[in-house]
Scaffold this motif. Structure first.
Motif, PDB file in Angstrom:
ATOM      1  N   LEU A 130      44.975  11.322  35.624  1.00 35.48           N
ATOM      2  CA  LEU A 130      44.039  12.352  35.178  1.00 35.48           C
ATOM      3  C   LEU A 130      44.615  13.130  33.996  1.00 35.48           C
ATOM      4  N   VAL A 131      45.938  13.360  34.005  1.00 33.90           N
ATOM      5  CA  VAL A 131      46.585  13.977  32.840  1.00 33.90           C
ATOM      6  C   VAL A 131      46.337  13.123  31.596  1.00 33.90           C
ATOM      7  N   ALA A 132      46.572  11.809  31.714  1.00 32.24           N
ATOM      8  CA  ALA A 132      46.392  10.909  30.573  1.00 32.24           C
ATOM      9  C   ALA A 132      44.949  10.938  30.073  1.00 32.24           C
ATOM     10  N   ALA A 133      43.995  10.853  30.988  1.00 29.94           N
ATOM     11  CA  ALA A 133      42.586  10.883  30.586  1.00 29.94           C
ATOM     12  C   ALA A 133      42.236  12.204  29.917  1.00 29.94           C
ATOM     13  N   SER A 134      42.720  13.316  30.491  1.00 31.41           N
ATOM     14  CA  SER A 134      42.389  14.646  29.967  1.00 31.41           C
ATOM     15  C   SER A 134      42.931  14.849  28.558  1.00 31.41           C
ATOM     16  N   ARG A 135      44.075  14.247  28.261  1.00 24.40           N
ATOM     17  CA  ARG A 135      44.676  14.435  26.936  1.00 24.40           C
ATOM     18  C   ARG A 135      43.891  13.734  25.825  1.00 24.40           C
ATOM     19  N   THR A 136      42.985  12.839  26.199  1.00 23.08           N
ATOM     20  CA  THR A 136      42.172  12.151  25.185  1.00 23.08           C
ATOM     21  C   THR A 136      40.745  12.683  25.155  1.00 23.08           C
ATOM     22  N   ALA A 137      40.426  13.643  26.026  1.00 26.62           N
ATOM     23  CA  ALA A 137      39.080  14.206  26.080  1.00 26.62           C
ATOM     24  C   ALA A 137      39.011  15.472  25.219  1.00 26.62           C
ATOM     25  N   PRO A 138      37.836  15.843  24.736  1.00 28.06           N
ATOM     26  CA  PRO A 138      37.696  17.096  23.978  1.00 28.06           C
ATOM     27  C   PRO A 138      38.172  18.289  24.810  1.00 28.06           C
ATOM     28  N   GLU A 139      38.793  19.258  24.150  1.00 32.62           N
ATOM     29  CA  GLU A 139      39.390  20.384  24.863  1.00 32.62           C
ATOM     30  C   GLU A 139      38.371  21.241  25.584  1.00 32.62           C
ATOM     31  N   ASP A 140      37.116  21.228  25.147  1.00 33.74           N
ATOM     32  CA  ASP A 140      36.100  22.076  25.777  1.00 33.74           C
ATOM     33  C   ASP A 140      35.416  21.389  26.955  1.00 33.74           C
ATOM     34  N   ARG A 141      35.924  20.208  27.363  1.00 33.07           N
ATOM     35  CA  ARG A 141      35.317  19.478  28.477  1.00 33.07           C
ATOM     36  C   ARG A 141      36.334  19.277  29.595  1.00 33.07           C
ATOM     37  N   LEU A 142      35.922  19.647  30.808  1.00 36.22           N
ATOM     38  CA  LEU A 142      36.764  19.468  31.992  1.00 36.22           C
ATOM     39  C   LEU A 142      36.237  18.304  32.814  1.00 36.22           C
ATOM     40  N   ALA A 143      37.120  17.694  33.580  1.00 35.78           N
ATOM     41  CA  ALA A 143      36.697  16.616  34.478  1.00 35.78           C
ATOM     42  C   ALA A 143      35.707  17.170  35.505  1.00 35.78           C
ATOM     43  N   HIS A 144      34.628  16.447  35.721  1.00 31.87           N
ATOM     44  CA  HIS A 144      33.717  16.809  36.810  1.00 31.87           C
ATOM     45  C   HIS A 144      33.763  15.767  37.924  1.00 31.87           C
ATOM     46  N   PRO A 178      42.810  25.197  33.023  1.00 35.01           N
ATOM     47  CA  PRO A 178      41.989  24.562  34.062  1.00 35.01           C
ATOM     48  C   PRO A 178      42.330  23.092  34.286  1.00 35.01           C
ATOM     49  N   THR A 179      42.679  22.376  33.202  1.00 33.51           N
ATOM     50  CA  THR A 179      43.020  20.958  33.339  1.00 33.51           C
ATOM     51  C   THR A 179      44.240  20.770  34.242  1.00 33.51           C
ATOM     52  N   LEU A 180      45.257  21.608  34.092  1.00 27.44           N
ATOM     53  CA  LEU A 180      46.448  21.485  34.925  1.00 27.44           C
ATOM     54  C   LEU A 180      46.128  21.806  36.372  1.00 27.44           C
ATOM     55  N   HIS A 181      45.274  22.803  36.602  1.00 33.31           N
ATOM     56  CA  HIS A 181      44.863  23.113  37.971  1.00 33.31           C
ATOM     57  C   HIS A 181      44.155  21.904  38.593  1.00 33.31           C
ATOM     58  N   GLN A 182      43.324  21.215  37.806  1.00 33.68           N
ATOM     59  CA  GLN A 182      42.640  20.026  38.318  1.00 33.68           C
ATOM     60  C   GLN A 182      43.627  18.913  38.660  1.00 33.68           C
ATOM     61  N   CYS A 183      44.618  18.694  37.803  1.00 35.36           N
ATOM     62  CA  CYS A 183      45.578  17.617  38.026  1.00 35.36           C
ATOM     63  C   CYS A 183      46.450  17.903  39.250  1.00 35.36           C
ATOM     64  N   MET A 230      36.920  12.199  43.536  1.00 33.42           N
ATOM     65  CA  MET A 230      36.861  13.653  43.546  1.00 33.42           C
ATOM     66  C   MET A 230      35.712  14.110  42.647  1.00 33.42           C
ATOM     67  N   TRP A 231      35.046  15.178  43.076  1.00 32.97           N
ATOM     68  CA  TRP A 231      34.033  15.837  42.271  1.00 32.97           C
ATOM     69  C   TRP A 231      34.419  17.309  42.150  1.00 32.97           C
ATOM     70  N   PHE A 232      34.545  17.777  40.930  1.00 34.99           N
ATOM     71  CA  PHE A 232      34.927  19.163  40.666  1.00 34.99           C
ATOM     72  C   PHE A 232      33.658  19.980  40.407  1.00 34.99           C
ATOM     73  N   HIS A 233      33.411  20.961  41.265  1.00 37.82           N
ATOM     74  CA  HIS A 233      32.150  21.703  41.205  1.00 37.82           C
ATOM     75  C   HIS A 233      32.267  23.056  40.508  1.00 37.82           C
ATOM     76  N   ARG A 234      33.287  23.838  40.894  1.00 39.93           N
ATOM     77  CA  ARG A 234      33.401  25.223  40.422  1.00 39.93           C
ATOM     78  C   ARG A 234      34.848  25.534  40.077  1.00 39.93           C
ATOM     79  N   PRO A 235      35.066  26.558  39.246  1.00 38.03           N
ATOM     80  CA  PRO A 235      36.445  26.912  38.864  1.00 38.03           C
ATOM     81  C   PRO A 235      37.295  27.293  40.078  1.00 38.03           C
ATOM     82  N   THR A 270      34.887  18.332  46.089  1.00 36.40           N
ATOM     83  CA  THR A 270      34.617  17.400  47.185  1.00 36.40           C
ATOM     84  C   THR A 270      35.475  16.157  46.959  1.00 36.40           C
ATOM     85  N   VAL A 271      36.050  15.625  48.048  1.00 37.81           N
ATOM     86  CA  VAL A 271      36.967  14.480  47.958  1.00 37.81           C
ATOM     87  C   VAL A 271      36.553  13.432  48.981  1.00 37.81           C
ATOM     88  N   MET A 272      36.645  12.174  48.602  1.00 41.36           N
ATOM     89  CA  MET A 272      36.438  11.060  49.529  1.00 41.36           C
ATOM     90  C   MET A 272      37.572  10.066  49.345  1.00 41.36           C
TER      91      MET A 272
END
Length: 305
Positions: free
Chosen positions: A55-69, A209-214, A251-256, A293-295
Motif C-alpha cells: 500500500l505504501v508503494a501504491a500510495s507513492r504513485t497516486a496523486p497526493e490529494d487522493r487517499l485509498a478507499h 493520512p496515508t501513513l495511518h492507512q498503511c 479493506m475499505w476505508f470509509h472515514r478519517p 471494513t476488513v475481510m
C-alpha cells in the motif's frame, strides 16, 4: 517516508520506529520499490507487513490529494524474512475522481503477493453506518504485551509468547474478550473485539493520512481469523492445535481515523469449511465512527496425527 519525527516516548519508541523504518521503502525506479523483510512469530514474513508495504508503494504513485478507499490482495507464497521484497507498481488508471494501482511483490524472482488499490478525491455523499458495539474502555483492559508472558506455559513453545509479544511491540493491543489461547477447549461465539493503537504519537512529517492507512493495514492482519478458532475452541497456531495462513485480504476505508488514537477492531467469522475460514472486521474510532471494513479468508487446518 521520513521516520525522523517524534513517535512518542517510553518503551514503545524504538519498536514503532522499527516499524516505520520497515514501511520506508527504497525507490529503485519510478514505479519500483524495495522493502526489507523480517519474520514475526513463524519463519515467514508477516502478511500485514507485505500488505502495508504494498500500500505504501501504491500510495507513492497516486496523486497526493487522493487517499485509498479500498484494497484487494492475495497472498501467493510465503515470504522469506532473510530477503528483501521488490514491489512493482502498475499505473492502471488515473481518472477525474479515482486512481487505480496494481502492485506485485516479488522475492527470488517469483511473485509472493499482489494487491489492487483504488484511490479517490474527497467528496460529499449520502451518510449512514452501523452502530459501534458497546465495549469497556481500553484503559480498563490489560495490554496483550503483559498478558502473553503470563500465559507462556499454554503455548506449544513457551518462547513463542515472548516472540509474539516482541512482534506486537509497536502496537498496543487490548482484548475485550479472552484471546483464543486462553479459551482452548471451550467453543464460544465466533467474535473477538480488540482495542488497538500504535505505541507512540505520529506528528510532524509522520502525521499523514496515508501513513495511518498503511499502519492500519499492518495491524488488520494480526487477528482477523481468531474468531474461526473461537467457534471451535481452538487455541491457535501458536498453541499448535491448528495450522493456518492468510489467503486473501480486502479493506475499505470509509472515514478519517488515527492509528495513534484508540480504535476498536470488532471481528467475527460467519463461516469456516473445506480447510478455510472467513473473517470479517469493522474498525471504529473511539467516538463511534465506522472507519474501516476488513475481510479475509485463510487456511485453517487441524494438524494430522
Amino acid at each position: 517516508m521520513n521516520t525522523a519525527g517524534n513517535s512518542g516516548g517510553g518503551a514503545g519508541r524504538a519498536p514503532l520506529h522499527d516499524l516505520l523504518d520497515l514501511l520506508d521503502l527504497e525507490r529503485v525506479d519510478r514505479d519500483i520499490f524495495r522493502g526489507e523483510s523480517r519474520s514475526a512469530v513463524v519463519p515467514r514474513v508477516f502478511g500485514g507487513q507485505v500488505a502495508a508495504q504494498a500500500l505504501v508503494a501504491a500510495s507513492r504513485t497516486a496523486p497526493e490529494d487522493r487517499l485509498a478507499h479500498s484494497l484487494h490482495a492475495y497472498f501467493l507464497r510465503p515470504g522469506d524474512p532473510a530477503a528483501p521484497i521488490v514491489y512493482t507498481v502498475d499505473r492502471i488508471r488515473d481518472g477525474r475522481s479515482f486512481t487505480t494501482r496494481r502492485v506485485v511483490a516479488v522475492q527470488h524472482g517469483r511473485p509472493i503477493f499482489h494487491l489492487s488499490a483504488s484511490f479517490q478525491t474527497d467528496e460529499e455523499g449520502l451518510e449512514h453506518q452501523e452502530p459501534m458495539p458497546d465495549v469497556p474502555d481500553p484503559e480498563t483492559l490489560t495490554p496483550s504485551a503483559e498478558l502473553l508472558p503470563r500465559h507462556a506455559h499454554l503455548f506449544s513453545d513457551p518462547g513463542v509468547a515472548d516472540r509474539l509479544a516482541e512482534a506486537r511491540a509497536p502496537v498496543d493491543l487490548r482484548y475485550v474478550d479472552d484471546p483464543p489461547y486462553l479459551t482452548a477447549g471451550r467453543p464460544r461465539e465466533p467474535r473477538s473485539r480488540i482495542w488497538f493503537r500504535v505505541n507512540g504519537k505520529l506528528d510532524g512529517d509522520l502525521d499523514r493520512p496515508t501513513l495511518h492507512q498503511c499502519l492500519a493495514a499492518y495491524v488488520s492482519d494480526m487477528s482477523l481469523l481468531e474468531p474461526v478458532l473461537l467457534a471451535h475452541g481452538r487455541g491457535g497456531w501458536t498453541v499448535g492445535d491448528v495450522v493456518g495462513a492468510s489467503l486473501d485480504h480486502a479493506m475499505w476505508f470509509h472515514r478519517p481515523f488515527r492509528v495513534d488514537d484508540w480504535l476498536l477492531y470488532d471481528q467475527e467469522s460467519p463461516t469456516s469449511q473445506s480447510g478455510r475460514g472467513l473473517g470479517r472486521g469493522r474498525i471504529f474510532t473511539a467516538d463511534g465512527r465506522l472507519a474501516i471494513t476488513v475481510m479475509q479468508e485463510g487456511v485453517v487446518r487441524v494438524p494430522r496425527g
